[in-house]
Scaffold this motif. Structure first.
Motif, short mmCIF file in Angstrom:
data_model
loop_
_atom_site.label_atom_id
_atom_site.label_comp_id
_atom_site.label_asym_id
_atom_site.label_seq_id
_atom_site.Cartn_x
_atom_site.Cartn_y
_atom_site.Cartn_z
N MET A 91 -15.58 6.72 10.79
CA MET A 91 -14.32 7.02 10.10
C MET A 91 -13.56 5.71 9.94
O MET A 91 -13.42 4.96 10.90
N ASP A 92 -13.07 5.46 8.74
CA ASP A 92 -12.26 4.26 8.56
C ASP A 92 -10.79 4.65 8.45
O ASP A 92 -10.43 5.82 8.45
N GLU A 93 -9.93 3.66 8.36
CA GLU A 93 -8.48 3.88 8.35
C GLU A 93 -8.02 4.72 7.17
O GLU A 93 -7.15 5.59 7.32
N GLU A 95 -9.73 7.04 5.55
CA GLU A 95 -10.12 8.42 5.80
C GLU A 95 -9.18 9.07 6.82
O GLU A 95 -8.77 10.22 6.65
N TYR A 96 -8.82 8.32 7.83
CA TYR A 96 -7.90 8.82 8.87
C TYR A 96 -6.56 9.21 8.24
O TYR A 96 -6.04 10.30 8.49
N LYS A 97 -6.00 8.33 7.43
CA LYS A 97 -4.71 8.60 6.78
C LYS A 97 -4.81 9.82 5.86
O LYS A 97 -3.91 10.67 5.84
N LEU A 99 -6.95 12.31 6.09
CA LEU A 99 -7.12 13.52 6.91
C LEU A 99 -5.77 14.04 7.39
O LEU A 99 -5.51 15.24 7.33
N LYS A 100 -4.90 13.14 7.85
CA LYS A 100 -3.58 13.56 8.31
C LYS A 100 -2.78 14.15 7.15
O LYS A 100 -2.10 15.16 7.30
N VAL A 117 -5.86 16.34 14.23
CA VAL A 117 -6.69 15.23 13.74
C VAL A 117 -7.19 14.40 14.92
O VAL A 117 -8.38 14.09 15.00
N GLU A 118 -6.30 14.06 15.85
CA GLU A 118 -6.73 13.26 17.01
C GLU A 118 -7.75 14.01 17.84
O GLU A 118 -8.77 13.45 18.25
N ILE A 121 -11.13 14.20 16.07
CA ILE A 121 -11.88 12.94 16.13
C ILE A 121 -12.67 12.89 17.44
O ILE A 121 -13.86 12.54 17.45
#
Length: 141
Positions: A91-93, A95-97, A99-100, A117-118, A121
């Motif tokens: 997962m990159d940054e 994708e993380y943003k 997802l949130k 989300v956390e 992961i």
């Protein structure tokens, strides 16, 4: 908008919306072969036609998020989002943003979205099925 699209079912519209969200997540960091394989599975599961598949791949942002109607569907969608993100085992940054952002768009408040989300992961690093995922999300809460 075509005449026939005026009569599209709510489920069909939500499926397209959900699929477009999955495509956007896959494309945010450059679509990998593994993600494309997962998208093709979702195409079948969500009953996305070949023409809609091509159209959505070209412009997933043309389909606004149409949140699911139930808590069960929200968990299913969140699970699907993580399946596409972790298809390439990372997962990159961006994708993380995203997802949130999508977690709030499908109906979770910001606090719950951040927690889910956390927690997801942590869970997804173990490649769990939906039942295990649901259980672990709700454990210790």
């Amino acid at each position: 908008m075509s005449f026939s699209s005026l009569f599209e079912s709510g489920a069909s519209a939500r499926n397209k919306s959900h699929f477009a969200t999955l495509v956007a997540l896959a494309q945010v960091s450059g679509m990998q072969e593994e993600e494309e394989v997962v998208l093709k599975r979702f195409k079948s599961v969500l009953d996305i036609s070949d023409s809609n598949y091509t159209e959505i791949l070209k412009n997933p942002n043309a389909y606004p998020v149409a949140p699911p109607n139930s808590a069960e569907e929200r968990i299913q969608w969140l699970h699907d989002l993580f399946k596409i993100v972790f298809a390439d085992h990372r997962m990159d940054e961006n994708e993380y943003k995203l997802l949130k952002k999508y977690a709030t768009a499908i109906g979770y408040n910001e606090e719950d979205a951040a927690y889910l989300v956390e927690r997801s992961i942590e869970i997804f690093n173990g490649h769990l099925n939906l039942d295990d995922y649901r259980y672990l999300l709700n454990k210790n809460r």
